[in-house]
Design an enzyme around this catalytic site. Sequence first.
Site, PDB file in Angstrom:
ATOM      1  N   GLU A 163       0.841  -2.443 -12.159  1.00  0.00           N
ATOM      2  CA  GLU A 163       1.226  -3.383 -13.206  1.00  0.00           C
ATOM      3  C   GLU A 163       1.219  -2.802 -14.621  1.00  0.00           C
ATOM      4  OE1 GLU A 163      -0.123  -7.480 -10.915  1.00  0.00           O
ATOM      5  OE2 GLU A 163      -1.230  -6.833 -12.700  1.00  0.00           O
ATOM      6  N   GLU A 366       0.578  -7.433  -3.825  1.00  0.00           N
ATOM      7  CA  GLU A 366      -0.395  -8.480  -4.176  1.00  0.00           C
ATOM      8  C   GLU A 366       0.273  -9.839  -4.054  1.00  0.00           C
ATOM      9  OE1 GLU A 366      -2.392  -8.288  -7.945  1.00  0.00           O
ATOM     10  OE2 GLU A 366      -2.751  -6.126  -7.804  1.00  0.00           O
TER      11      GLU A 366
END
Length: 466
Positions: A163, A366
């Site tokens: 991320e 995720e």
Amino acid sequence: MGFRSDFVWGAAAAAYQIEGGWKADGKGPSVWDQFSHEPGNTYLNQTGDVGCDHYNRYREDVALMAEIGLKAYRLSISWPRVEPGQSGEVNGAGLDFYSRLVDALLEKGITPWITLFHWDLPLWCYHKGGWLNREISDWFARYTDTVVRRLGDRVGHWMTLNEPHIFLGPSEREGLQTSNAKKSHVERLWAAHNALRAHGMGAKAIRNAARVAPTIGWAPIGRCKVPATDSAQDFEATRIATNAVTSKDFWNNAWLGDPVVLGHYPEDGLKLYHDDLTSAGDMGMTLRALTDVDDLKTINQPLDFYGINVYDAERVSMGSNGLPIKVEFPMGHARNAMGWFVAPGALYYGPRFLHEKYRVPIVVTENGLAGIDWVDLDGRVRDPQRIDYTRRYLRELRRAADDGVDIRGYFYWSIMDNFEWQSAFKERFGLIHIDYATGARTLKDSARWYRTVIQSNGGVLDQPVS
């Protein structure tokens, strides 16, 4: 058609969020150690100093992963645990911990998928400019080489960065992560370019050092959109919006994804940032820097999979001008404990349109629900909302697979309740409940249900949950 016969069913966690042992056995400080120790930065000033004590209880945790039936576990390596100082000298005790963890996983038949950077930047690196220093790409490649040479005889699955959209700061109103100083557009673009170079150099380092044939990807945010209606126009609006850069922030897929996969920055983003990049001044960040052929070759390394971290989505519709417009969810629409909208279609439209554009296999690295679970008087943790959420999202992911999207795996976030960054221990994402006072672990109902999903390769998703 459903999920592939070799579909990877896993769960994930990150070093700082679960390990604790913040200065054990020679580990150096990270930016998150410093940030969480400064009053006012986290919920109730809580820190990850002890966390879930996974550093000491990893064997117990691996045994629980095996009980759930995980086929894979996505973990991250703490960079400052491996390289505590700027000299690059390796902390052998830190590497030994990860070697023991990998062995413990393999003994239970669980495949380790390793993320090399999940936000816990070494403090020494931050003080040398962090992501604003072009040399960080070299430091990251050196660190990657160290880890892969130690673990690459047993580990075959690797991710470079987690991320970057978040650790670089979602907008110019925010600084690079854990810095309270705000950053300009140009500074953030420069930091992002350095992060992408780090990804590319890291991928090359993995391939050079691995002894087991490596499978390499990364784990960016999947900025997913869902159509406001079932119309063909809104379907097309969703496709366009999924791959567009429309505002000066990183809340999109293309600005970071296009250089990594396609070897160039997106045209709409370059046009949007043109004035900033042609008046950069002292930063030295110009349009030429973003189109440097050598840099783009470094960034554009072959990917074996494209990871996406997906929790929510935005609704879009086609505007009268032929461009997508954001449409708010109806009043009272379901949200999780973080306030994020529940949008199962994110795992259909996101994978579909990203795969359509990039033509790289997709892995959901995720996905999960934040709740406020507790242990009942009978010792059981009932979390039916998590089961329902996961079931809804997985059914949409299966629909994408049925429509021909090459989806290779799914990692539930998170294997256990943990330190959720600024929110600290307030919300719980885990399949395993953690009593933070005692360290006691309790499998939640969702963990037992997820075991049936794994055993049936998703077959139970159509069955009512009792």
